[in-house]
Motif scaffolding. Structure first.
Motif, short mmCIF file in Angstrom:
data_model
loop_
_atom_site.label_atom_id
_atom_site.label_comp_id
_atom_site.label_asym_id
_atom_site.label_seq_id
_atom_site.Cartn_x
_atom_site.Cartn_y
_atom_site.Cartn_z
N LEU A 1 0.84 -1.20 0.00
CA LEU A 1 0.00 0.00 0.00
C LEU A 1 0.87 1.25 0.00
N GLY A 2 1.93 1.22 0.80
CA GLY A 2 2.85 2.36 0.83
C GLY A 2 3.54 2.57 -0.51
N LEU A 3 3.95 1.49 -1.16
CA LEU A 3 4.60 1.60 -2.46
C LEU A 3 3.63 2.11 -3.52
N ALA A 4 2.39 1.62 -3.48
CA ALA A 4 1.40 2.08 -4.45
C ALA A 4 1.18 3.58 -4.31
N ARG A 5 1.08 4.06 -3.08
CA ARG A 5 0.88 5.50 -2.86
C ARG A 5 2.12 6.29 -3.28
N LEU A 6 3.30 5.76 -2.96
CA LEU A 6 4.54 6.45 -3.30
C LEU A 6 4.68 6.61 -4.81
N LEU A 7 4.29 5.58 -5.56
CA LEU A 7 4.47 5.56 -7.01
C LEU A 7 3.22 6.00 -7.78
N SER A 8 2.19 6.42 -7.04
CA SER A 8 0.92 6.84 -7.66
C SER A 8 0.33 5.73 -8.53
N LEU A 9 0.36 4.51 -8.02
CA LEU A 9 -0.27 3.37 -8.67
C LEU A 9 -1.62 3.11 -8.02
N SER A 10 -2.59 2.68 -8.81
CA SER A 10 -3.90 2.33 -8.25
C SER A 10 -3.76 1.10 -7.35
N VAL A 11 -4.56 1.08 -6.30
CA VAL A 11 -4.59 -0.04 -5.37
C VAL A 11 -5.71 -0.99 -5.78
N THR A 12 -5.41 -2.29 -5.88
CA THR A 12 -6.46 -3.28 -6.14
C THR A 12 -6.31 -4.43 -5.15
N GLY A 13 -7.26 -5.34 -5.22
CA GLY A 13 -7.19 -6.49 -4.33
C GLY A 13 -8.21 -7.55 -4.68
N GLY A 14 -7.90 -8.77 -4.34
CA GLY A 14 -8.82 -9.88 -4.58
C GLY A 14 -8.30 -11.15 -3.96
N SER A 15 -9.19 -12.11 -3.85
CA SER A 15 -8.86 -13.35 -3.16
C SER A 15 -8.00 -14.29 -3.99
N ASP A 16 -8.09 -14.21 -5.33
CA ASP A 16 -7.50 -15.21 -6.24
C ASP A 16 -8.23 -16.54 -6.06
#
Length: 292
Positions: free
Chosen positions: A233-248
């Motif tokens: 989450l910290g890296l996504a915010r640092l790099l301005s990447l969208s956050v996603t998630g799922g169970s797989d």
């Protein structure tokens, strides 16, 4: 809550698209993405059942690629919002990816036959619908009585260091990112913990991938504990990447992974994550149209 990483029996899951939709509704999910490996067919079949169930369905796909920094280690790329008729060039590229997968299956059949198993490509593909992979080989070995479980089949014959394993000729991640972006999709790096990167290497590698077109990072996943998710989450915010998630979620193929909640409730993805991802998609489509 939502789940942006699920699989049907059109790739290596065990639920039909209709069964997956029904389970998502029973689990109280507001939206799901079907992200079958190298095919959009499961999503297409699920569109009508999802509409009837009043469940928001997101078009997705999971593409196997190669990451140069890890000496060719397989790297999975999720791509979202390709439902608006991707161009014929993307379909042709995906067909080449599927052909490489089938060639790999031919070679795995020959290896298993050399190990004196009565395995044919027709029998394996009969379990795999549009996409056949190692889990279908594992199911066939189990059904034939050679192993007691899918896990045993992988451990003894099909895992990366097992005697019947064959590496797949996967496209580079650079190529996949370019194909997804030019088709108006939103590419996201799936379950980054599986890359096995040293923690100091993650930021520079993710930054390079962003420069190549990466738009998101799968922060929440069944393989990510709370500390790992917090780091991503910290890296996504640092790099301005969208956050996603799922169970797989894969159904019976991965029985410890529950739809919507992952392993032992370690995945909880709120709806605003999808809202943000959809906003990124709208911007991508504007850029694609303006450059076409």
């Amino acid at each position: 809550m939502i789940d942006l990483h699920t699989h049907t029996n059109y790739s290596d899951g065990t639920d039909s698209p209709a069964e997956l939709i029904k389970k998502a509704r029973l689990a109280g999910l507001r939206a799901i993405a079907i992200t079958d490996h190298d095919t959009l067919e499961g999503y297409r079949v699920a569109v009508e059942p999802a509409r009837e169930a009043d469940l928001e369905l997101v078009c997705g796909i999971e593409i196997s690629t190669r990451l140069r920094e890890k000496s060719g280690r397989s790297t999975h790329l999720l791509a979202y919002f390709l439902e608006h008729s991707p161009p014929s060039s993307f379909d042709a590229w995906l067909a080449r990816v599927q052909a490489a997968r089938r060639e790999r299956n031919h070679r795995m059949v020959r290896k298993l036959q050399d190990l004196h198993f009565d395995v044919t490509l027709e029998a394996v593909e009969g379990l795999g619908r549009s996409i056949t992979g190692r889990v279908h080989f594992a199911r066939l070995l189990r059904d034939q009585g050679h192993v007691a479980s899918i896990d045993e089949a992988f451990a003894r014959y099909l895992s990366d260091d097992a005697p019947a394993f064959v590496p797949m000729d996967e496209p580079s991640i650079e190529d996949a990112l370019a194909q997804v972006r030019s088709s108006g999709g939103v590419p996201v790096l799936a379950h980054p913990v599986r890359l096995g990167l040293a923690i100091p290497d993650e930021e520079p590698i993710f930054s390079r991938l962003k420069d190549l077109g990466l738009m998101g990072l799968e922060v929440y996943h069944s393989d990510h504990d709370s500390a790992t998710a917090a780091r991503y989450l910290g890296l996504a915010r640092l790099l301005s990447l969208s956050v996603t998630g799922g169970s797989d979620y894969h159904g019976e193929a991965k029985p410890t992974v529950r739809l919507g909640t992952g392993r032992k409730m370690n995945v909880q993805v709120p709806y605003p994550i999808l809202t943000g991802l959809r906003a990124r998609s709208a911007h991508t489509n504007e850029l694609t149209i303006s450059h076409s």
